[in-house]
Each structure stands twice: as structure tokens, then as C-alpha cells.
Design an enzyme around this catalytic site. Structure first.
Site, short mmCIF file in Angstrom:
data_model
loop_
_atom_site.label_atom_id
_atom_site.label_comp_id
_atom_site.label_asym_id
_atom_site.label_seq_id
_atom_site.Cartn_x
_atom_site.Cartn_y
_atom_site.Cartn_z
N LYS A 94 0.81 -1.22 0.00
CA LYS A 94 0.00 0.00 0.00
C LYS A 94 0.85 1.29 0.00
O LYS A 94 0.38 2.32 -0.45
CB LYS A 94 -0.97 0.00 1.19
CG LYS A 94 -2.07 -1.05 1.04
CD LYS A 94 -2.93 -1.18 2.27
CE LYS A 94 -4.07 -0.20 2.24
NZ LYS A 94 -5.12 -0.56 3.24
N SER A 117 6.62 6.77 19.16
CA SER A 117 7.24 7.52 18.06
C SER A 117 6.39 7.45 16.78
O SER A 117 6.32 8.42 16.03
CB SER A 117 8.65 6.99 17.79
OG SER A 117 8.61 5.61 17.47
N ARG A 118 5.74 6.31 16.56
CA ARG A 118 4.88 6.19 15.37
C ARG A 118 3.65 7.10 15.50
O ARG A 118 3.21 7.71 14.52
CB ARG A 118 4.43 4.73 15.19
CG ARG A 118 5.52 3.84 14.65
CD ARG A 118 4.97 2.53 14.14
NE ARG A 118 4.26 2.68 12.88
CZ ARG A 118 3.63 1.69 12.26
NH1 ARG A 118 3.61 0.49 12.79
NH2 ARG A 118 2.99 1.90 11.13
N ALA A 177 -1.44 3.47 15.09
CA ALA A 177 -0.87 4.54 14.26
C ALA A 177 -0.33 4.01 12.94
O ALA A 177 0.66 4.52 12.41
CB ALA A 177 0.23 5.25 15.05
N GLY A 178 -0.99 2.99 12.41
CA GLY A 178 -0.59 2.45 11.10
C GLY A 178 -1.32 3.14 9.97
O GLY A 178 -1.89 4.22 10.12
#
Length: 276
Positions: free
Chosen positions: A70, A161-162, A134-135
Site C-alpha cells: 500500500k 514515536s509512530r 498509528a498504522g
């Protein structure tokens, strides 16, 4: 598309055998009497560009893209929509007659349409939203919530952090909350969204304290195996309005099918049954 060619579409992933998309699109093709085909395609990362470049010449009008392609598909596409750029991922390809490849993202559309359908009384402006994860799916959810008018989004992720990276993309409306504090930002939220794979069959449980849930909150989980996750069970017991994740999968498929096959499909109980 040449008149006498049967339009082809499909879903590209690695692996792909688990995908429910072929069942859904084949159901719609049959329902609307469309002379076309939709197929699953296992494509290794190193073959992605050569495969996608060849597809328009083989009669493909477009394709869905899933994990792990993606992000990388955006570097291959000739044009990337603003939506897909904002979300940092693409899930839908449209092939033009000259072979040009357009990459789009319909996940945000699928999420917000499913939310409005499952919780028609939910008002975006009524209060903050708490988002787990947080993807790529999280980015799509946050983009659609901001566009809908949600005043504040509390974003929490196991890797802080993400979450900070995502927050920087979307600006001041997104506040990062430590994962250990996730249970503390539920009670005064009007919406709670799980975008992680936690709680999915075969994955670890979502270990967030849920005692802040109450009847004024809408809770939705992007996981749809099982259809009623532990999060949704707890939310239902607390009197919340719950929205399962299957509708997002159905609604995100609508724009692609319409673009490829010239027919806007309906999301109804028959479509749900087709992928259950």
C-alpha cells in the site's frame, strides 16, 4: 478500454489467499450482470512494478492493493491523489486507456460511511475521538474524522514515536497519549476507534482498561474477524453504540467497483453475507 475486451480487476497482496475482496466483487458482478472478472493476485514485492505496469495491457481496468504494497505502490503510480498522499498509502488503482496508473485511497471513505450508517446519531462535532493505533488504517481514519469535523483526536499507540509521526502529519487537532494511559481517554470521548490488529483472531488481545465506556460513546473496531471483538462486546455491555468493522471493508470497495465496471454497487445484507 477496447469495446470487445472483458474488463478485469483484482486485488494485489502478499499473501492474498485470506482476502475477502474477491467474494465481494464477484457477488456484485453477478448481482448487476456485469461481464467482468475480479481475481486475487499474489505478487512478491520485487515483482510489483513489472506486474502492475503490464496489467493495463492485459485488459485490467484497475485493482485493489493490500499489505505489504500500500505504500510502495505510490512510488510506482503515475498519479497519486491528494487523499492517498495525506494517508501515506493507496488501496485502489485505476488504469487509464493510455496505460497511466492512478493510485487512490478509499479507506477513509469506507470508514466514515460505515460509521454514519452504523451510528446515525453520532455527531462529529459532539466531542473528542480516541484512536488506538498509528498504522496506515489509522491515518485513513484520522483524515476522515478531521474532514467530518471532529474537534480533537487522542491518538495512542504501543510505539509512541509512530503516533508522533502521524500527529505531525495532521497537526494540532491530534494529541498523542501514552499507551499506558489509553484507558484514561475513553470516558469523555464521543467516539472510540480501534485501528490495530489487537483482538483479531490469532493476534494478541487489546489490553486497554475499558471501564470508562458508557452509553454516550460510539465504539467501532476495524477488526472484523471475529465480527464482535472483545472491545465491541465490552462496549455493548456498557450500553455504547457499536459498529463492526465489516462495513468499512464493504464501503471502501464501492468507489473502485464503480470506476472499473461503471455500476455503483449497493452495500446491503446480501453483500455482507457474500463475505461472511
Amino acid at each position: 478500454m477496447t469495446e470487445n475486451r472483458i474488463p478485469l480487476a483484482g486485488v494485489i497482496g502478499c499473501p492474498i489467499a485470506h482476502s475477502k475482496s474477491p467474494q465481494l466483487h464477484r457477488h456484485w458482478l453477478k448481482t448487476y450482470g456485469v461481464d467482468g472478472h475480479y481475481m486475487p493476485m499474489h505478487v512478491e514485492p520485487e515483482d510489483l512494478e513489472s506486474v502492475v505496469r503490464m496489467m493495463p495491457r492485459m485488459g485490467f481496468v484497475g485493482a485493489n492493493v493490500t499489505i505489504p504494497h500500500k505504500q510502495s505502490i505510490m512510488e510506482i503510480a503515475d498519479k497519486v491523489t491528494d487523499r492517498a498522499k495525506l494517508m501515506g498509502a493507496a488501496n485502489t488503482l485505476i488504469f487509464h486507456e493510455d496505460g497511466a496508473i492512478v493510485a487512490d485511497n478509499t479507506d477513509g471513505y469506507g470508514f466514515i460511511t460505515n460509521l454514519h450508517e452504523g451510528a446515525p446519531d453520532w455527531d462529529a462535532k459532539s466531542g473528542p475521538a480516541t484512536v488506538f493505533g498509528a498504522g496506515g488504517a489509522s491515518r485513513a481514519v484520522i483524515a476522515s474524522l478531521i474532514e467530518a469535523g471532529v474537534p480533537e483526536i487522542r491518538l495512542t499507540n504501543r510505539t509512541r514515536s509512530r503516533a508522533k509521526e502521524v500527529a505531525q502529519t495532521f497537526g494540532s487537532k491530534v494529541t498523542v497519549v501514552d499507551w499506558v494511559q489509553a484507558g484514561n481517554v475513553i470516558e469523555d470521548a464521543s467516539l472510540v476507534v480501534n485501528t490495530t490488529s489487537l483482538g483479531m483472531t490469532g493476534q494478541r488481545r487489546l489490553r486497554v482498561p475499558l471501564d470508562g465506556l458508557h452509553s454516550g460513546i460510539v465504539v467501532t473496531d476495524l477488526v472484523y474477524t471475529p465480527l464482535k471483538t472483545e472491545l465491541l462486546q465490552a462496549a455493548e455491555e456498557a450500553g455504547c453504540t457499536v459498529v463492526d468493522g465489516l462495513g468499512m471493508l464493504l464501503h471502501q470497495a464501492v468507489p473502485g467497483f464503480e470506476r472499473w465496471f461503471g455500476q455503483r454497487p449497493e452495500v446491503n445484507s446480501a453483500a455482507r453475507d457474500a463475505i461472511l
